[in-house]
Design an enzyme around this catalytic site. Structure first.
Site, mmCIF file in Angstrom:
data_model
loop_
_atom_site.group_PDB
_atom_site.id
_atom_site.type_symbol
_atom_site.label_atom_id
_atom_site.label_comp_id
_atom_site.label_asym_id
_atom_site.label_seq_id
_atom_site.Cartn_x
_atom_site.Cartn_y
_atom_site.Cartn_z
ATOM 1 N N SER A 57 10.217 -4.528 -3.795
ATOM 2 C CA SER A 57 10.419 -3.921 -3.047
ATOM 3 C C SER A 57 11.182 -4.323 -1.703
ATOM 4 C CB SER A 57 10.774 -3.078 -2.205
ATOM 5 O OG SER A 57 10.841 -1.609 -1.724
ATOM 6 N N HIS A 71 9.960 2.204 -9.987
ATOM 7 C CA HIS A 71 9.806 1.047 -8.457
ATOM 8 C C HIS A 71 8.942 0.304 -8.396
ATOM 9 C CE1 HIS A 71 11.443 -0.582 -5.000
ATOM 10 N NE2 HIS A 71 10.531 0.039 -4.112
ATOM 11 N N ASP A 108 14.235 3.155 -11.473
ATOM 12 C CA ASP A 108 14.120 3.618 -9.899
ATOM 13 C C ASP A 108 15.775 2.912 -9.709
ATOM 14 O OD1 ASP A 108 14.048 2.431 -6.943
ATOM 15 O OD2 ASP A 108 13.586 0.782 -7.424
#
Length: 459
Positions: free
Chosen positions: A182, A436, A379
């Site tokens: 991320s 994710h 994601d």
């Protein structure tokens, strides 16, 4: 959990937990730094999650105002020869306990946060693992001042690593890998590039206070790396992904129509690196592209689920706020938040979310550090289309060879579990049916990927 939008898209903010409790004094072991009189390592030896491996947890104390929490697990096999992998979660402001408890670490929460379990697919099968909460104010870490940009974060992270190596020097003899996900797609390129540059400065120095860090590779999962490209592909993921159209045609047109203004602002940020320009770009693009995805009613991190569905479960936070547990891992009485607001605000308000980490990745590749970019394809926020194109646009010594390759099936256990392309320097992997946090959704495939990468096998 609530979703909070401020500049760089989504951050998960968890409030609550028990109040600070009265502690017995923690019986720390302390190793004083010989390089810095005010630096030391305070730690205990937990036996949680996997009691069959050596563990260290506690604080890397860098002066009176910087205290980074760490939790280290030796590899389950041949730890003296296995690599050392440091793991960072993103946010900005998110604790690396997310990775430890939800993804690739040996810990799992059961019974709605009342029982500690074991993750059979832990990456400690093949590597010594170091989970660090950074920067200040994240997870169990504390101190002032807060870091406002990745440059400050890189300096502090480097100091923390050097302190860890000084306390536990045998791990300096094995290859070092830096992995995360991320917003760590912003941290990792700059932190690793800073390590490389410091290594270069140490070459030929007699009796240096610091020693070279044997960095071999970086791995970025569903990373936020190049906003100019990744905002461009937001509409592609929302409107024409392998999971079908996720928003209405009207919203698709809005997303596409708003991108030129977004791109112009990001380009201004890239050109000037001015705080005002970068904040303006982040705000506009988030509000006029990513916020539109809310109309789908779907989860930003996993488009197969509804927006209100909390998955992975967050019951581990209850464990991490238990006073007895905190004492067992050497934590002073703290209210644990998996993603804290103050460090999030500090980074976001400096415009970090609109800056480009691609040049730092190219520098790593040019200096012989391998790069793995892996992306769960369900994601939306850091989607695989944008990450794939980001790798396509990297310019480094070897990019022409990379660009000659094409996506091909990634086969594991006689099944196609994704797609990949790569060379001995740069590899991109699309992971099927993963959101994710790839190791949570596809734990066996992620473990196989990690093994293949760190031991330089063929995918």
């Amino acid at each position: 959990m609530k979703l909070k939008f401020f500049f760089v898209a989504v951050a998960c903010i968890v409030h609550g937990g028990n109040a600070a409790s009265t502690y017995e004094p923690i019986d720390y072991k302390v190793i004083q730094s010989s390089n810095h009189p005010n630096y030391s390592v305070r730690f205990v030896n937990p036996s949680l999650c996997d009691p069959n491996v050596t563990q260290y947890s506690g604080y890397l104390d860098m002066g009176p105002n910087n205290h980074y929490f760490f939790w280290f697990f030796e590899s389950k096999s041949n730890p003296d020869a296995r690599p050392l992998t440091a793991w960072l979660n993103g946010g900005p402001g998110c604790s690396s306990m997310i990775g430890l408890w939800q993804e690739n670490g040996p810990c799992r929460s059961h019974g709605d946060g009342t029982e500690i379990g074991y993750n059979a697919n832990t990456w400690t099968h093949f590597s010594n693992m170091l989970f660090i909460d950074q920067p200040n104010g994240v997870g169990y870490s504390y101190g002032d001042p807060l870091q406002f940009n990745v440059g400050q974060g890189a300096t502090q992270f480097y100091e923390a690593l050097q302190l860890f190596y000084e306390a536990f020097p045998k791990y300096r003899e094995v290859p070092f890998h830096l992995f995360g996900e991320s917003f760590a797609g912003r941290y990792i390129p700059h932190y690793a590039d800073y390590i490389v540059k410091q290594n270069q400065l140490l070459q030929g120095v007699v009796n240096p206070r610091r020693k070279e860090i044997p960095i071999d590779s970086v791995g970025i999962g569903n990373g936020w790396i190049n906003p100019l490209i990744q905002f461009k592909h937001a509409a592609g993921m929302a409107c024409d992904s392998s999971y079908g159209p996720l928003v209405s045609s009207d919203v698709c047109e809005q997303m596409k129509g708003n991108y030129p203004a977004c791109a112009k602002l990001i380009e201004r940020c890239y050109e000037t690196d001015e705080q005002y320009a970068c904040v303006a770009a982040d705000r506009y693009c988030t509000e006029n592209i990513d916020l539109l995805f809310q109309t789908s009613g779907l989860n930003y991190y996993d488009v197969r689920k509804g927006s209100r569905e909390i998955d992975p479960p967050e019951d581990y936070v209850r464990i991490l706020n238990n006073p007895e547990f905190q004492q067992a891992i050497g934590v002073e009485s703290l209210n644990f938040e998996q993603c804290a607001e103050r460090p999030y605000d500090a980074m976001s308000r400096s415009g970090e979310g609109a800056r480009d980490s691609s040049p730092a990745l190219a520098s790593l590749l040019n200096n012989g550090v391998r790069v793995l970019n892996y992306v769960g394809d369900a994601d939306y926020l850091c989607n695989w289309y944008g990450n794939y194109e980001t790798m396509e646009q990297l310019r480094f010594n070897g990019s022409s060879e990379y660009n000659k390759q094409s996506l091909k099936p990634w086969i594991y256990r006689d099944r196609e579990v994704g797609q990949m392309k790569g060379t001995d320097r740069l590899t991109f992997i699309r992971v099927y049916n993963a959101g994710h946090e790839v190791p949570y959704y596809q734990p066996q495939n992620a473990l196989a990927m990690f093994y293949t990468w760190i031991f330089k096998k063929e995918f």
